[in-house]
Design a protein around this motif. Sequence first.
Motif, short mmCIF file in Angstrom:
data_model
loop_
_atom_site.label_atom_id
_atom_site.label_comp_id
_atom_site.label_asym_id
_atom_site.label_seq_id
_atom_site.Cartn_x
_atom_site.Cartn_y
_atom_site.Cartn_z
N ALA A 301 0.59 -1.32 0.10
CA ALA A 301 -0.10 0.00 0.02
C ALA A 301 1.08 1.30 -0.06
CB ALA A 301 -0.80 -0.18 1.18
N ILE A 305 1.08 4.11 -3.00
CA ILE A 305 0.76 5.50 -2.73
C ILE A 305 1.86 6.32 -3.31
CG2 ILE A 305 0.76 7.39 -0.94
CD1 ILE A 305 -0.98 5.42 0.84
N LEU A 316 -9.98 5.53 -1.37
CA LEU A 316 -9.65 4.33 -0.46
C LEU A 316 -10.26 3.13 -1.19
CD1 LEU A 316 -8.53 3.08 2.16
CD2 LEU A 316 -10.95 3.57 3.14
N SER A 331 -8.34 -0.03 5.53
CA SER A 331 -8.27 1.12 6.37
C SER A 331 -7.65 0.76 7.91
CB SER A 331 -9.57 1.92 6.40
OG SER A 331 -9.52 2.93 7.19
N LEU A 334 -4.00 -0.28 7.81
CA LEU A 334 -3.25 1.00 7.95
C LEU A 334 -3.14 1.36 9.26
CD1 LEU A 334 -4.21 2.60 4.53
CD2 LEU A 334 -1.90 1.39 4.94
N SER A 341 -4.48 6.96 8.91
CA SER A 341 -5.54 6.40 7.91
C SER A 341 -5.04 6.78 6.31
CB SER A 341 -6.80 7.68 8.15
OG SER A 341 -6.53 8.99 7.79
N PHE A 342 -5.81 6.25 5.81
CA PHE A 342 -5.20 6.06 4.33
C PHE A 342 -5.33 7.79 3.97
CE2 PHE A 342 -6.88 6.73 0.04
CZ PHE A 342 -5.89 6.07 -0.78
#
Length: 404
Positions: A301, A305, A316, A331, A334, A341-342
């Motif tokens: 993830a 990003i 998300l 979510s 993470l 948070s995302f």
Amino acid sequence: MNKAYQVLIADDEPIIREGIRDAVDWDALGMEVAAEAEDGEEALELALSRPIDIMLVDMNMPFMDGIGLMKRMKEERPECRFVIITGHDEFAYAQEAIRLGVKDYILKPVNADHLIRVLGSVRDELNDRQIQESYLKKASEQIEKNIPLLRERFCLEWMHGLLDEEEALEQLEFLGLPPSKPTQVGIARWPEMAAPQPLMKESDRQLYLFAMENIISELIHPAPCVLFRDHTGWIGICLWGETDVEIAADAEQSIQKYLKLTVNVHMEFVSEGAGAVAAAYEACRDGVFKDAQLSPLVRRARQLIQEQYAVRELTLESFAQVLQVSPVYLSRTLKKELGTSFITLMTQTRIQKAIHLLNSTDLSILDIAERVGYDSQHYFSTAFKKVMGVSPNRYRKGATVQEE
């Protein structure tokens, strides 16, 4: 010595010059008479037009006396050696002549044996100087050849707190590094190097380590940097100057892309104060160990990003779809592993990329906003100020930031 030493005889009496020239077996001494002069000005002109090693100088000459000639030569050719030819009544010059580095005196009329002994002593001195220069040159070449290795060892010792600040800063100039503490330090950790049962041959592992170092160096360039191997097999990073704030993530991505290897790279800024370099490196060690505990999902993830932060429509839900998990699960994972948070992770990444563009380009605020994934300059400026405490414009002008 292979090359004959060059001798210049300066005396206004032709019979003295001829007597000196004929009284000595110059070849046996490893010398040759390169020039003769009948006054000080002619001697200076001749000596400066060729590589004269030894000058036999009469104290009393027209236009420029022996002391004046030697003073000028000391300024122009400080390596030249002098032997004075003098009469008994000229010993008053002795003290000043000694200050000018005169080797010895030859009294008129010239005694051939004395002259030969003095010249032999001058030759031995010049030979010793050549040998010394040869050793120093070899030592200098050896040091120059080993400077990269010396830099690596120096940085390794500094990172581990084995050098105090003053000692370290003194060595920087000698090693050809910027005369200040590094701005950032880091670690690239390849789990394979710590595996109890390696999956590949040692020669292959070393090959991959060199390839990793090349990738990291290219990403950091042109900022000055030193990469070194820690005793654990990690790659230590010591860099000066401005570079991408996300150099760690960029390095992980590039190594994954080109070498198909998963590594942990962690960078820390070096603060002020004694022991700050070692403290930053210790923080890097903690950081790579924490990163190693992350699940494959969170690592993937974070990587995505870094790759897709500029995509404006990234949500998300779309992100979770790419990772083939539910938005709720992504979510929650993470938040559990990264404590964020995302949305916050995405915003921080975009702001970090924007900081790099603000520092390194003249792009307008609107252009930067669009490059890092924002629909409008207003939305970008609001997000930037929330994270950094000042607007993008004020940040670029050097305003003090208030980190979140």
